[in-house]
Design an enzyme around this catalytic site. Structure first.
Site, PDB file in Angstrom:
ATOM      1  CG  ASP A   1     -18.299  68.673  19.235  1.00  0.00           C
ATOM      2  OD1 ASP A   1     -18.559  68.483  18.033  1.00  0.00           O
ATOM      3  OD2 ASP A   1     -17.278  68.211  19.791  1.00  0.00           O
TER       4      ASP A   1
ATOM      5  CG  ASP B   1     -23.422  62.159  16.917  1.00  0.00           C
ATOM      6  OD1 ASP B   1     -23.864  61.267  16.173  1.00  0.00           O
ATOM      7  OD2 ASP B   1     -22.326  62.087  17.487  1.00  0.00           O
TER       8      ASP B   1
HETATM    9 ZN   LIG Z   1     -16.155  65.008  16.976  1.00  0.00          ZN
END
Ligand SMILES: [Zn+2]
Length: 286
Positions: A82, A104
């Site tokens: 994640d 990210d």
């Molecule tokens: Zn998230």
């Protein structure tokens, strides 16, 4: 079925319009409990680790746990990293065998994010792995990543250009969703999901699932949110289940760790199975 690529799980889910729960585990007990929910419900499931979990447990131990607990499993599962802003951790997890990563770079300007995401996609492909991308930070800090400021949403054109040029397999747009616990029911921009899916065909990842209503889940999944992230709910369930059991233990004065593990595991499995049912993926294992 066993461990399969992320793309196989999300493409089927998007085609048949159900959601697959992507649940952040924090240790061996939560990993085992989430996998048990998938088996119990005959559902595909995505297991996620935050960068914080990778660093605290270590990628070797996590991968050994994953391999041992998924050996012979009869439902489709995959392991996903994640929100990861650190390229070194992405490389480490891909090398160790994670099936997919969320790079990210949402704090970077879109052009730099795109340039680096193209590199991450190439790196993942060399491992037969997949990539989730994002260009706007999802509001809220989760496991030390993120910000409490909601970032500006990019135009449809910028989003479509990013998805098509980067080659990401899953895209996570900001639609008014947030990590953590919502103080009020969120107002979600479902049209944005519909527009991005219509333009790109790429499955959408819905972040900040904890606290959304069943109606919101059903609507967004119908629009193409094939991967639905659940993190806060697991943390809350895990901690509260421990707390409840330990309070009772203190009263009774009987200190037996395996009883605690069984109790917490049952609660985490029930929580995960509840999301599987709500997202419509029960019985969808192939
Ligand atoms: Zn998230």
């Amino acid at each position: 079925m066993g461990v399969v690529p992320l793309k196989e799980i999300v493409d089927r889910a998007q085609r048949d319009r159900y959601g697959v729960a992507a649940i952040n585990i924090v240790n061996d007990l939560t990993l085992e409990s989430v996998l048990a929910a998938a088996v119990e419900r005959r559902s595909p499931i995505i297991v996620q680790t935050s960068v914080k979990t990778v660093k605290s447990i270590g990628s070797d131990v996590l991968m050994a746990m994953w391999r041992a607990m998924t050996a012979g499993i009869e439902v489709p599962v995959c392991l996903h990293l994640d929100h990861c802003p650190e390229r070194a951790v992405i490389t480490e997890c891909l090398d160790k065998g994670w099936n997919s990563v969320l790079f990210d770079a949402s704090t970077m300007p879109v052009e730099e994010n795109l340039r680096q995401t193209i590199e991450v996609v190439a790196e993942a492909r060399a491992h037969g792995a997949h990539v989730e991308g994002e260009i706007e930070a999802i509001k809220g800090v989760e496991d030390d990543v993120g910000s409490d400021e909601e970032s500006r949403r990019q135009s449809l054109e910028v989003s479509v250009h990013f998805v098509e040029t980067s080659g990401v397999d899953v895209f996570a747009p900001s639609i008014g969703n947030a990590h953590g616990v919502y103080s009020a029911e969120p107002h979600l921009d479902g049209q944005r999901v519909t527009d991005i899916v219509a333009a790109t065909g790429v499955p959408i990842a819905l972040h900040g699932g904890t606290g959304m209503t069943d109606e919101q889940f059903t609507d967004l999944i119908a629009r193409g949110c094939a991967k639905v992230n659940v993190s806060t709910a697991l943390k809350v369930t895990y901690m509260q289940s421990n707390l409840a059991f330990l309070r009772e233990t203190e009263e009774r004065g009987k200190w037996d760790p395996p009883s605690l593990f069984r109790h917490v595991s049952a609660d985490v499995t029930a929580m995960a199975a509840g999301y599987v049912d709500r997202f419509g993926s029960a019985g969808r294992a192939w």
